[in-house]
Enzyme design. Structure first.
Site, PDB file in Angstrom:
ATOM      1  N   GLU A   1     -57.454  12.390 -72.577  1.00  0.00           N
ATOM      2  CA  GLU A   1     -56.852  13.692 -73.004  1.00  0.00           C
ATOM      3  C   GLU A   1     -56.620  13.540 -74.487  1.00  0.00           C
ATOM      4  O   GLU A   1     -55.740  14.476 -74.897  1.00  0.00           O
ATOM      5  CB  GLU A   1     -55.498  14.058 -72.202  1.00  0.00           C
ATOM      6  CG  GLU A   1     -55.835  14.397 -70.602  1.00  0.00           C
ATOM      7  CD  GLU A   1     -54.971  15.058 -69.836  1.00  0.00           C
ATOM      8  OE1 GLU A   1     -53.658  14.919 -70.375  1.00  0.00           O
ATOM      9  OE2 GLU A   1     -55.135  15.616 -68.889  1.00  0.00           O
TER      10      GLU A   1
ATOM     11  N   GLU B   1     -59.247  14.484 -63.047  1.00  0.00           N
ATOM     12  CA  GLU B   1     -58.192  14.567 -62.675  1.00  0.00           C
ATOM     13  C   GLU B   1     -57.735  15.930 -61.768  1.00  0.00           C
ATOM     14  O   GLU B   1     -57.697  16.651 -62.598  1.00  0.00           O
ATOM     15  CB  GLU B   1     -56.949  14.562 -63.645  1.00  0.00           C
ATOM     16  CG  GLU B   1     -56.835  12.985 -64.165  1.00  0.00           C
ATOM     17  CD  GLU B   1     -55.714  12.678 -65.298  1.00  0.00           C
ATOM     18  OE1 GLU B   1     -54.947  13.622 -64.998  1.00  0.00           O
ATOM     19  OE2 GLU B   1     -55.737  11.955 -66.020  1.00  0.00           O
TER      20      GLU B   1
HETATM   21  C1  GAL Z   1     -52.755  14.119 -67.359  1.00  0.00           C
HETATM   22  C2  GAL Z   1     -52.781  12.777 -67.577  1.00  0.00           C
HETATM   23  C3  GAL Z   1     -52.340  11.929 -66.332  1.00  0.00           C
HETATM   24  C4  GAL Z   1     -51.035  12.404 -66.029  1.00  0.00           C
HETATM   25  C5  GAL Z   1     -51.312  13.910 -65.584  1.00  0.00           C
HETATM   26  C6  GAL Z   1     -49.812  14.463 -65.017  1.00  0.00           C
HETATM   27  O1  GAL Z   1     -52.523  14.900 -68.507  1.00  0.00           O
HETATM   28  O2  GAL Z   1     -54.032  12.520 -68.114  1.00  0.00           O
HETATM   29  O3  GAL Z   1     -52.323  10.728 -66.971  1.00  0.00           O
HETATM   30  O4  GAL Z   1     -50.358  11.974 -66.886  1.00  0.00           O
HETATM   31  O5  GAL Z   1     -51.524  14.500 -66.504  1.00  0.00           O
HETATM   32  O6  GAL Z   1     -49.520  13.512 -63.792  1.00  0.00           O
END
Ligand code: GAL
Length: 852
Positions: A127, A196
């Site tokens: 990110e 994600e």
């Molecule tokens: C994203 C990040 C993850 C985790 C998630 C929230 O921004 O890439 O590693 O932190 O948010 O759980």
């Protein structure tokens, strides 16, 4: 736990396991690597491979992940001239060295797909696009460098950067979020990846517990594939526990359950796991068409309704795949409020609000994201009561049907509120916390002396004022001791401290204990973030004005004595000078506790009740164990404690903190509409976390040692260790539900006959090692209510309970077909019938006794 977690992921329909690589776990000391035990990543990747799944390795090595310092080793801050995540030579050198180390290791172990291993994709950075602008041109250069560096490692599989709209051509940019159907990669040559999908969220100490409804997750996933998605990953499918001090921050709890389909303890979270399993099966039925067509055809079905059709030209289709449908479609209703009737290819479809129907043959709805047929599981913690050695077990106390004991063998030890080792040092000035602790401990003692004159005392008395400690800014916790007494605590993230204090004439000891509760894991400039205090530290309100404490001499002591003497380990705990703790002792701050656990299993129990005249006898029969009975996961209830850390047999099970979530903000949960992290939250008014996972592999056959360090005071006598399992399962499936997806195969769509014979089914199952011990409720007809509150409606097949009991009782899982003939005929013509069932699960071996 890994083999079981991987197996459960595979059974849930996963093809690929994705994991981060935690730099600070693998390189705790610069150039001293750790690939052992929980950090044996080679073993993990091999297990994934041998189970037949692929792997996406997100090396980062910045990973965020609510993990301490976002995965960066804290020693990285000390590299001269370093600036993290930008065009900075010292940083790039360290990053490259670690990334190369991992890629080389994977290659040496033959783990890339081209070597026959499971790794099909890698990730560099994490990110970065979210923070890139903070670094200006150097940020842009860093992205290009990171991409080139990764490629030059010759891993032979694609690299991904998530949330990186300017990812160079050679890297696939991917999406993270609650919804990613509207995301498009930055080139038409790149596939649409969702790295994600936040199917839940993490919790903070004193925060509510986030929950994301499965109907909305399924909607988001289906929308993604509807609109051309290729690869989708749940974050988290299993989040587990951030043991030790690995939780990031500030203030993230030890549990990383995340409301994931597999819960923190490795048990299925239902209906989440089951509903998503059905979704995966439905999407896979579309696979021939999905993989054969580059982008679907869009058809507007209504103002907020749309179809996307993947249609393979016959000729193309027949040469490309042997069976399966040449046309698959997704029909979406993105209206948050209303069900819609739409006409698609001449047929009418009813689409519930905020839902997607999946039609693998462009005709038959095999799944709708809003219709949940999967079972619900209600987990409880119970039995395997812990006792503490040498207690008189003949005298269990019955308190309101709960069995409790008066254990006698807790031992206790005070932590000194002062320097405790030769490793202290004295220097003028107020030092930054991490510069001193190097994060070897949460705790930094800062000790100084204040001389108070008789004039000051009279000045305070005359003016009825007291002096005040003032600190411009501090994080995460500050405890203030004056002359050995804890007089105040401040909790916050860069907040101002204004603490009135009482001082005596002459010398006064002032001890400031600064603490971290998980280092910052998100944002730019983490290396500059630091901990402890910022700005001025002073005492105000003296006769002659204020005292600037940064001009004072301070003695610094890192950590706790017990922590550094490792009194939580089996060997070292013997050497410490523990004393017996008496029941009823008042809560004590900065105190260590230890106990040897042993457990009692209930062999049989006959609790009698008030029969109107007298109380009938209570008979127990117990079996004693040194470790909890059975195979259920084990949890420690620390709800009676304040804040601290806990260890079992020397393993650090994490920080604990009984911090209560706000009373409000846990309203009704409606799956419809955009999710955000405060929607559908639970646990208002309760401590965010009281249960702490003790992995079974950390328990031994006997002499299990529990050690706690308690900061604020609690009652260890109320601590208990229990086993966790699914005790109640419920399901509700109507005859209008789609047939079970497990029975479909591609050819079913061609063979209309077999399709017509398929009926909806209810699938019930207990956790491994458990069987259905009783059916508490079953009604085929028009049952009302929901799990644990079902009741019969006007229409009810009288043999419902008998039939379901016959099919399920004594079994680990069972399937019931939802059709009239299975229930001895139609109980009420003209009504849509539903079967609702509530059942109890019990450990297989004790099924009979649990029915006592
Ligand atoms: C994203 C990040 C993850 C985790 C998630 C929230 O921004 O890439 O590693 O932190 O948010 O759980």
């Amino acid at each position: 736990m890994w083999p079981d977690l991987i197996a459960k992921s595979k059974e849930g329909g996963a093809d690929v396991i994705q994991t981060y690589v935690f730099w600070n776990g693998h390189e705790p000391v610069r150039q001293q690597y750790n690939f052992e035990g929980r950090y044996d990543i080679v073993k993990f990747v091999k297990l994934v491979g041998s189970s037949g799944l692929y792997l996406h390795l997100r090396i980062g090595p910045y990973v965020c992940a609510e993990w301490n310092f976002g995965g960066f080793p804290v020693w990285l801050r000390d590299i001269p001239g370093i600036e993290f995540r930008t065009d900075n030579a010292p940083f790039k050198d360290e990053m490259q060295r670690f990334v190369k180390k991992i890629v080389d290791l994977m290659q040496k172990e033959m783990l890339f797909s081209w070597q026959g291993g499971p790794i099909i994709m890698l990730q560099i950075e994490n990110e970065y696009g979210n923070v890139e602008s903070s670094f200006g041109q150097r940020g842009k250069d860093y992205v290009k460098w990171a991409a080139r560096m990764a490629l030059e490692l010759d891993a032979g599989v694609p690299w991904v950067m998530c949330q990186q709209a300017d990812a160079p051509d050679i890297i696939i940019n991917a999406c993270n979020g609650f919804y990613c159907d509207g995301f498009w990669p930055n080139s038409a040559n790149k596939p649409k990846l969702w790295t994600e999908d936040w199917n839940g969220w993490f919790a903070s100490w004193g925060g509510r517990t986030p929950k994301r409804p499965v109907e909305d997750i399924a909607f988001a996933v289906a929308r993604f594939f509807q609109r051309g998605g290729s690869f989708h990953n749940y974050y988290m499918y299993f989040g587990g526990t951030n043991f030790g001090r690995s939780s990031g921050g500030p203030f993230y709890i030890t549990s990383y359950d995340y409301d994931a389909p597999i819960d923190e303890y490795g048990l299925l979270s239902q209906p989440k796991w089951g509903h998503l399993k059905e979704l995966h099966a439905a999407i896979k039925l579309c696979e021939p068409a999905l993989v054969a067509v580059d982008s679907p055809q869009y058809i507007k079905l209504g103002p907020m309704q749309e179809a996307h059709v993947y249609r393979v030209k016959e000729s193309l289709y027949s040469t490309q795949s042997g069976n399966g449908s040449s046309c698959s479609a997704f029909l979406a209703n993105i209206d948050e409020h209303k069900t819609a009737s739409v006409t698609f290819l001449g047929q009418v479809y009813k689409l519930p609000p905020w839902s997607v129907s999946i039609l693998p043959d462009c005709r038959t709805t095999v799944f709708n994201t809003a219709k949940v047929g999967a079972q619900t599981s209600i987990k409880t913690v119970e039995f395997d009561l812990p006792l503490f050695r040498n207690i008189s077990v003949s005298q269990p106390l019955m308190v309101q049907n709960k069995i409790s004991y008066v254990p006698r063998t807790w031992m206790t030890l005070k932590e000194p509120i002062s320097v405790w080792s030769k490793n202290n040092f004295t220097i003028q000035g107020v030092l930054e916390h991490l510069n001193v602790t190097k994060d070897h401990s949460d705790y930094l003692w800062r000790i100084t002396r204040i001389n108070v004159s008789a004039e000051d005392i009279s000045f305070w008395e005359e003016n009825q004022v007291s002096p005040t400690l003032s600190i411009d800014s501090m994080r995460d916790i500050l405890r203030i001791f004056v002359n050995g007494q804890l007089i105040g605590s401040v909790i916050g993230h860069w907040v101002k401290v204004v603490q009135p204090i009482q001082l005596l004439q002459g010398y006064n000891d002032l001890v400031l204990l600064s603490q971290t509760v998980g280092l910052q894991n998100y944002g730019a400039f983490l290396e500059k973030d630091g901990a402890g205090f910022k700005g001025q530290v002073k005492l105000t309100g003296f006769k002659n004005g204020e005292i600037d404490l940064s001009e004072y001499s301070w003695t610094y002591q890192v950590g706790l004595r017990g922590e550094f003497q490792k009194i939580y380990t089996i060997d070292e705990s013997e050497k410490a000078e523990w004393t017996d703790l008496t029941p009823g002792a008042s809560p004590s701050t900065f105190t260590w506790y230890k106990v040897i656990l042993f457990f009692v299993g209930l062999d049989s129990m006959a609790i009698s009740s008030w029969d109107g005249n007298s109380v009938v006898s209570v008979n127990f029969s117990w079996t004693f164990f040194d470790a909890p009975n059975g195979e259920n996961p084990v949890a420690l209830d620390l709800g009676s404690m304040g804040k601290g850390q806990a260890w079992v047999n020397g393993h650090h099970i994490g920080r604990y903190w009984t911090r209560v979530a706000p009373k409000d903000g846990c309203g009704k949960c409606d799956y419809r509409g955009h999710y955000h992290t405060s929607k559908c939250a639970t646990n208002c008014g309760n401590p965010t976390q009281i249960w702490y996972h003790i992995p079974r592999s950390w328990l031994q056959a006997s002499n299990n040692l529990l050690v706690l360090f308690e900061e604020t005071g609690g009652n260890p006598f109320e601590i208990s260790v229990k086993s966790r399992s699914t005790q109640t399962i419920c399901a509700e499936v109507s005859e209008s539900h789609y047939p079970s997806l497990q029975n479909w195969s591609h050819s079913d769509f061609i063979d209309q006959n077999s399709k017509n014979k398929m009926t909806p089914e209810m699938h019930l199952h207990c956790d491994d090692g458990h069987t259905i011990s009783s059916i508490e409720f079953a009604s085929y007809g028009t049952p009302r209510g929901s799990c644990q509150m079902f009741s019969q409606g006007q229409c009810h097949a009288p043999n419902s309970l008998a039939l379901v009991s016959k099919a399920c009782q004594g079994k680990g899982s069972c399937v019931i077909r939802i059709l009239n003939s299975a229930f001895g005929g139609d109980p009420c013509r003209g009504f849509v019938k539903t079967l609702a069932v509530e059942a109890k699960c019990a450990p297989s071996s004790t099924t009979s006794s649990s029915q006592l």
